[in-house]
Design a protein around this motif. Structure first.
Motif, PDB file in Angstrom:
ATOM      1  N   UNK A   1       2.090   6.035   6.858  1.00  0.00           N
ATOM      2  CA  UNK A   1       2.287   7.074   5.779  1.00  0.00           C
ATOM      3  C   UNK A   1       3.466   6.731   5.212  1.00  0.00           C
ATOM      4  N   UNK A   2       3.716   7.083   3.582  1.00  0.00           N
ATOM      5  CA  UNK A   2       4.715   6.762   2.867  1.00  0.00           C
ATOM      6  C   UNK A   2       5.975   7.492   3.338  1.00  0.00           C
ATOM      7  N   UNK A   3       5.843   8.911   3.990  1.00  0.00           N
ATOM      8  CA  UNK A   3       6.989   9.642   4.494  1.00  0.00           C
ATOM      9  C   UNK A   3       7.239   9.804   5.883  1.00  0.00           C
ATOM     10  N   UNK A   4       8.056  10.094   6.518  1.00  0.00           N
ATOM     11  CA  UNK A   4       8.376  10.065   8.019  1.00  0.00           C
ATOM     12  C   UNK A   4       7.401  11.386   8.580  1.00  0.00           C
ATOM     13  N   UNK A   5       7.033  11.310   9.684  1.00  0.00           N
ATOM     14  CA  UNK A   5       6.313  12.215  10.352  1.00  0.00           C
ATOM     15  C   UNK A   5       7.071  13.161  11.081  1.00  0.00           C
ATOM     16  N   UNK A   6       7.072  14.363  10.545  1.00  0.00           N
ATOM     17  CA  UNK A   6       8.203  15.462  11.136  1.00  0.00           C
ATOM     18  C   UNK A   6       7.529  15.904  12.352  1.00  0.00           C
ATOM     19  N   UNK A   7       8.674  16.221  13.298  1.00  0.00           N
ATOM     20  CA  UNK A   7       8.524  16.370  14.685  1.00  0.00           C
ATOM     21  C   UNK A   7       7.245  17.309  15.098  1.00  0.00           C
ATOM     22  N   UNK A   8       7.260  18.470  14.361  1.00  0.00           N
ATOM     23  CA  UNK A   8       6.126  19.343  14.693  1.00  0.00           C
ATOM     24  C   UNK A   8       4.737  18.938  14.271  1.00  0.00           C
ATOM     25  N   UNK A   9       4.642  17.968  13.192  1.00  0.00           N
ATOM     26  CA  UNK A   9       3.469  17.411  12.908  1.00  0.00           C
ATOM     27  C   UNK A   9       3.122  16.211  14.048  1.00  0.00           C
ATOM     28  N   UNK A  10       4.088  15.595  14.477  1.00  0.00           N
ATOM     29  CA  UNK A  10       3.797  14.740  15.584  1.00  0.00           C
ATOM     30  C   UNK A  10       3.186  15.398  16.863  1.00  0.00           C
ATOM     31  N   UNK A  11       3.534  16.417  17.263  1.00  0.00           N
ATOM     32  CA  UNK A  11       3.084  17.123  18.264  1.00  0.00           C
ATOM     33  C   UNK A  11       1.890  17.595  17.900  1.00  0.00           C
ATOM     34  N   UNK A  12       1.414  18.124  16.754  1.00  0.00           N
ATOM     35  CA  UNK A  12      -0.046  18.507  16.508  1.00  0.00           C
ATOM     36  C   UNK A  12      -1.103  17.248  16.448  1.00  0.00           C
TER      37      UNK A  12
ATOM     38  N   UNK B 162      -0.439  14.608  18.502  1.00  0.00           N
ATOM     39  CA  UNK B 162      -0.695  14.394  19.756  1.00  0.00           C
ATOM     40  C   UNK B 162      -1.610  15.180  20.595  1.00  0.00           C
ATOM     41  N   UNK B 163      -1.796  16.374  20.193  1.00  0.00           N
ATOM     42  CA  UNK B 163      -2.776  17.511  20.716  1.00  0.00           C
ATOM     43  C   UNK B 163      -4.298  16.979  20.233  1.00  0.00           C
ATOM     44  N   UNK B 164      -4.348  16.407  19.028  1.00  0.00           N
ATOM     45  CA  UNK B 164      -5.507  15.955  18.434  1.00  0.00           C
ATOM     46  C   UNK B 164      -6.018  14.664  19.224  1.00  0.00           C
ATOM     47  N   UNK B 165      -5.061  13.821  19.691  1.00  0.00           N
ATOM     48  CA  UNK B 165      -5.495  12.598  20.364  1.00  0.00           C
ATOM     49  C   UNK B 165      -5.757  12.873  21.824  1.00  0.00           C
ATOM     50  N   UNK B 166      -5.055  14.016  22.230  1.00  0.00           N
ATOM     51  CA  UNK B 166      -5.474  14.526  23.713  1.00  0.00           C
ATOM     52  C   UNK B 166      -6.956  15.015  23.548  1.00  0.00           C
ATOM     53  N   UNK B 167      -7.271  15.797  22.614  1.00  0.00           N
ATOM     54  CA  UNK B 167      -8.642  16.389  22.485  1.00  0.00           C
ATOM     55  C   UNK B 167      -9.551  15.275  22.414  1.00  0.00           C
ATOM     56  N   UNK B 168      -9.151  14.138  21.687  1.00  0.00           N
ATOM     57  CA  UNK B 168     -10.156  13.157  21.904  1.00  0.00           C
ATOM     58  C   UNK B 168     -10.602  12.561  23.198  1.00  0.00           C
ATOM     59  N   UNK B 169      -9.516  12.833  24.116  1.00  0.00           N
ATOM     60  CA  UNK B 169     -10.007  12.348  25.551  1.00  0.00           C
ATOM     61  C   UNK B 169     -11.091  13.038  26.178  1.00  0.00           C
TER      62      UNK B 169
ATOM     63  N   UNK C 195       0.846  -1.140   0.193  1.00  0.00           N
ATOM     64  CA  UNK C 195      -0.053   0.088  -0.111  1.00  0.00           C
ATOM     65  C   UNK C 195       0.617   1.156  -0.039  1.00  0.00           C
ATOM     66  N   UNK C 196       2.165   1.161   0.147  1.00  0.00           N
ATOM     67  CA  UNK C 196       3.002   2.215  -0.116  1.00  0.00           C
ATOM     68  C   UNK C 196       3.212   3.030   1.523  1.00  0.00           C
ATOM     69  N   UNK C 197       2.780   2.174   2.432  1.00  0.00           N
ATOM     70  CA  UNK C 197       3.032   2.600   3.916  1.00  0.00           C
ATOM     71  C   UNK C 197       4.556   2.360   4.299  1.00  0.00           C
ATOM     72  N   UNK C 198       5.103   3.126   4.705  1.00  0.00           N
ATOM     73  CA  UNK C 198       6.329   2.715   5.234  1.00  0.00           C
ATOM     74  C   UNK C 198       6.640   3.128   6.714  1.00  0.00           C
ATOM     75  N   UNK C 199       6.004   4.103   7.205  1.00  0.00           N
ATOM     76  CA  UNK C 199       6.223   4.743   8.491  1.00  0.00           C
ATOM     77  C   UNK C 199       4.818   4.785   9.234  1.00  0.00           C
ATOM     78  N   UNK C 200       5.062   4.527  10.494  1.00  0.00           N
ATOM     79  CA  UNK C 200       3.760   4.421  11.482  1.00  0.00           C
ATOM     80  C   UNK C 200       4.058   5.218  12.497  1.00  0.00           C
ATOM     81  N   UNK C 201       2.854   5.564  13.096  1.00  0.00           N
ATOM     82  CA  UNK C 201       2.737   6.495  14.319  1.00  0.00           C
ATOM     83  C   UNK C 201       1.482   5.905  15.324  1.00  0.00           C
ATOM     84  N   UNK C 202       1.797   5.615  16.323  1.00  0.00           N
ATOM     85  CA  UNK C 202       0.518   5.234  17.164  1.00  0.00           C
ATOM     86  C   UNK C 202       0.654   6.081  18.563  1.00  0.00           C
ATOM     87  N   UNK C 203      -0.543   6.760  18.748  1.00  0.00           N
ATOM     88  CA  UNK C 203      -0.724   7.445  19.913  1.00  0.00           C
ATOM     89  C   UNK C 203      -1.745   6.894  20.877  1.00  0.00           C
ATOM     90  N   UNK C 204      -1.320   6.566  22.083  1.00  0.00           N
ATOM     91  CA  UNK C 204      -2.609   6.015  22.998  1.00  0.00           C
ATOM     92  C   UNK C 204      -3.458   7.485  23.302  1.00  0.00           C
TER      93      UNK C 204
END
Length: 198
Positions: free
Chosen positions: A172-183, A185-192, A148-157
């Motif tokens: 995603x096919x490309x790595x997740x940039x650090x600033x994107x990761x923070x954003x 994680x903020x979305x995941x926090x809002x789900x709580x 499927x062209x998926x090379x990188x994974x990110x999992x946020x509890x």
């Protein structure tokens, strides 16, 4: 007595240089040679926008479903991580497995219905350790990820008062940039705050 207070005037060459920098900062930037043109960047489809609107209405009425939370998260995530696919897992009552309750993106069909044991694979590790994992090999979490062209994974509890309620997993096919990761994680926090899993 001064009629108005203003900063000391800049000499003409410095003033022109400062104005030039401001104009340059606000001017639209041409795409770099190694970037895709703006027209090829994925845009949310009208159906995605409508689903996000309906989900927002349910959240406002305090009756969100897991799919509503997934649609809202996806509406934001696809803008900051274009080309990615999302799986929203929730913890079962036994707290031993996680099941995909919502999937979106190009690999949505592949991700739908996935079941992962807590502690296994990337998603299960994030749930067992209550910690995010970023830019790991997507093949460790999804069978046939490479096809499927998926090379990188990110999992946020997704944390709740009783512990982990679920996990947002992105591929995603490309790595997740650090600033994107923070954003993300903020979305995941809002789900709580939306009481996922209640």
């Amino acid at each position: 007595v001064y009629h108005e207070i203003a900063p000391p005037s800049l000499p003409a060459p410095q003033l022109q240089k400062a104005l030039g920098k401001i104009r340059q900062a606000h001017a639209p930037q041409p795409p770099r040679v190694d970037q895709a043109p703006a027209a090829s960047v994925e845009r949310p489809r009208e159906s995605d926008e409508l689903l996000a609107f309906v989900s927002l209405a349910r959240v406002a009425a305090r009756t969100p479903t897991v799919a509503d939370i997934g649609a809202l998260a996806w509406g934001h995530i696809q803008q900051i991580a274009p080309g990615s696919s999302l799986a929203l897992f929730t913890m079962d009552d036994s707290r031993e497995t996680l099941t995909t309750q919502y999937a979106a993106g190009a690999a949505a069909q592949l991700l739908s219905g996935s079941v992962v044991k807590v502690g296994s694979r990337l998603t299960g590790w994030a749930a067992a350790n209550s910690r995010a994992i970023v830019n790991s090999d997507a093949r460790l979490d999804v069978d046939h990820a490479a096809e499927e062209g998926l090379r990188f994974a990110m999992a946020v509890p997704l944390m709740a008062e009783g512990g982990v309620a679920g996990v947002i997993a992105l591929y995603a096919p490309e790595p997740f940039a650090e600033d994107r990761c923070r954003m993300i994680e903020m979305i995941a926090g809002a789900a709580r705050e939306l009481k996922l899993g209640d």
